[in-house]
Enzyme design. Sequence first.
Site, PDB file in Angstrom:
ATOM      1  N   HIS A 492     -37.580  -0.430  14.174  1.00  0.00           N
ATOM      2  CA  HIS A 492     -37.342  -1.728  14.811  1.00  0.00           C
ATOM      3  C   HIS A 492     -35.963  -1.780  15.461  1.00  0.00           C
ATOM      4  O   HIS A 492     -35.830  -2.127  16.639  1.00  0.00           O
ATOM      5  CB  HIS A 492     -37.476  -2.840  13.768  1.00  0.00           C
ATOM      6  CG  HIS A 492     -37.239  -4.210  14.319  1.00  0.00           C
ATOM      7  ND1 HIS A 492     -38.271  -5.050  14.692  1.00  0.00           N
ATOM      8  CD2 HIS A 492     -36.091  -4.899  14.575  1.00  0.00           C
ATOM      9  CE1 HIS A 492     -37.767  -6.171  15.152  1.00  0.00           C
ATOM     10  NE2 HIS A 492     -36.450  -6.113  15.087  1.00  0.00           N
ATOM     11  N   GLU A 493     -34.945  -1.434  14.692  1.00  0.00           N
ATOM     12  CA  GLU A 493     -33.587  -1.521  15.225  1.00  0.00           C
ATOM     13  C   GLU A 493     -33.360  -0.523  16.353  1.00  0.00           C
ATOM     14  O   GLU A 493     -32.653  -0.821  17.322  1.00  0.00           O
ATOM     15  CB  GLU A 493     -32.561  -1.316  14.103  1.00  0.00           C
ATOM     16  CG  GLU A 493     -32.589  -2.371  13.009  1.00  0.00           C
ATOM     17  CD  GLU A 493     -32.372  -3.784  13.513  1.00  0.00           C
ATOM     18  OE1 GLU A 493     -31.816  -3.947  14.621  1.00  0.00           O
ATOM     19  OE2 GLU A 493     -32.766  -4.733  12.817  1.00  0.00           O
ATOM     20  N   HIS A 496     -34.187  -1.831  19.672  1.00  0.00           N
ATOM     21  CA  HIS A 496     -33.120  -2.593  20.322  1.00  0.00           C
ATOM     22  C   HIS A 496     -32.145  -1.660  21.040  1.00  0.00           C
ATOM     23  O   HIS A 496     -31.623  -2.001  22.112  1.00  0.00           O
ATOM     24  CB  HIS A 496     -32.359  -3.429  19.292  1.00  0.00           C
ATOM     25  CG  HIS A 496     -33.106  -4.631  18.819  1.00  0.00           C
ATOM     26  ND1 HIS A 496     -33.668  -5.548  19.675  1.00  0.00           N
ATOM     27  CD2 HIS A 496     -33.375  -5.083  17.561  1.00  0.00           C
ATOM     28  CE1 HIS A 496     -34.257  -6.509  18.975  1.00  0.00           C
ATOM     29  NE2 HIS A 496     -34.095  -6.247  17.696  1.00  0.00           N
TER      30      HIS A 496
END
Length: 700
Positions: A492-493, A496
């Site tokens: 997920h990170e 980003h």
Amino acid sequence: MSENDENDKKKAQGSNPKKLKLVTFTGAAGLLGLAVSFAVFAFNSHKQKSKKKGLPGCDTVCVNLSAKEILDLADEIISKSTRVHDAVALVPLNKLSYENVVLPLAELEARLLPLIQCCVVPKMLSPQDNVRRASAEAEEKIDAHLLSCRKREDVYRVVRIYAAKGESIAPEAKCYLQCLVRDFEDNGLNLTTTKREELSLRYVQNLNEDSSCLFFTEAELAGLPEEFLQSLDKTQSKEFKLTLESSHVAAILELCKIAKTRKTVAMAYGKRCGDANIPVLQKLVQSRHRLARLLGYAHFADYALDHRMSKTSTTVIRFLEDISSSLTDLATREFSILKDLKRKEEGDLPFGVEDLLYYIKRVEELQFDLDFGDIRQYFPVSLVLSGIFKICQDLFGIKIEEVTETDVWYYDVQAFAVFDSGSGKLLGYFYLDMFTREGKFSHSCVVTLQNNALFSNGSCQIPVALLIAQFSKDGGGEAMPLGFSEVVNLFHEFGHVVQHICNRASFARFSGLRVDPDFREIPSQLLENWCYESFTLKLISGYRQDITKPLVDEVCKTLKRWRYSFSALKSLQEILYCLFDQRIYSDDDVDFGQLIKSLHPKVMLGLPVVEGTNPASCFPRAVIGSEATCYSRLWSEVFAADIFASQFGDGHPNLYMGLQFRDKVLAQGGGKEAMELLTSFLGREPSTQAYIESRTKYGL
């Protein structure tokens, strides 16, 4: 906090080892030259003194300034920023142009960001106490200065008059000008900001200071692990003292076998601060409605949503209700399984909402042969990370290489360069700070260090990101394998990071992660989908010491089924609170108690709210941070599911579609409407269908 501007000026003058002689100009060339020269000077003066070794070709990011350098740089930022704003304010009204009004402020903003981050990020990460203190002090100074800039009536007057001329400028420049005007107007009309902040903080403070506790015998806590019980205080009568901290409450609701205990805890948790916080929230909602009406909106929800993908409260409510309706049949089947198990284990006791977490966990234990402690051994950090890199490289047409000859703030921090795999062009950099340590920020996130920007002199500023994780090391300093939830979080990170690096917007205001908040989580939610594909799981899983085979197909399939276990009921719970948040900010004079009594059984399949509870008293997301926007996480997940299913459905990286997503969506940044970007990429408007079908396909 307020600051003494005169003292700041003296500090800035006294801290400069060499004076920079600048002539004040009112023309465009003078303004742009001032912005450029101050940024280069402010950074390089520190870099030269300290002989910092930065990233190749990126002189504006310095990650390990000393305490004195941080404070000196903060003073220089404030002083020189003030000069640029002063110069814009002095432009004659009959000579206003894009070049002498908008462009200087845009380029100042772009050049300020990395310098500001050099000052404030050490507060989160530096191993040195004095550096963290200096960083916190610098942040307060800079925040106060930036707030004062947004309230400058003289600069606003120039910007507003120029905007009213309606000159023809590029679409992204026009969007930036609109943002400037909105920034000034929001701050100018927001006359009661301090009062609203006080109310929000009082609400949160009441919850933080709540000292309510409950006492139970060991028998009443049956099912709780021994280590949890040992962590609790005990009375002389040998009862256990249970606070209403979220970790204690979650443990009870998930693990305690005693229905009465679960209900007692749920009631106490839901009643917290009722007398104190409900009146606070009522005043806060009324105050926000008044602000919205000053700005021309019917209510606060439409003001909060006007510049997001959703646009209106009506759209959000329809979105939430459509998903709720579509999931009702599956949720009913899931609920029937839970009720049957409760009947077998507890007889004819009625099923309450406080039983959901416990029986979901019980059914999952019975249906899934998953030992997450055992699975952890398959995911060493280095292998997971290299697998994520490979997937992103194959998917988005990028190449990731480690940068070893550069300064970092801690010995195990790594730096990487990202290139376009076709042209070899440098796209940006990112740092990885992966492991917990004393004094480090305690959450996982991605932080912007520098945004992409194009300048009027033809130069380009490349993006730099920082990924902060909270992984553990053993007693010997070796990285411990990741739990599966940590693997998902890392995917997920890193989504980003990819989003930040691939954003090629010309204005810093719209690059990096400065995009529509409703869109911001979509790339990360999209990348999460690969965590559950057999191809990915085999790629990122390693070998246990006592066996010689990687993660098997059956475990991969089970993980995907586990992902969607009781997903309909879990979604309905989230929708309930999103609707509550949306309703209180889209209607006048809402009776919070009556609203939740009406919504709860309607959304939660007839289950009533826990007796005497009211989320209005203990729902901080609706008070500060996500007011009228609690739906946004679900919005992102739904549209990410649509993108994955329709464009990447086989689970393997598809370079063609990945490049299309990179170029048509990520590269465009926040200067264009996110809904238009997704519609262009998909060839149609985003749909909720894939989200619903995935839950139906893999659900119980």
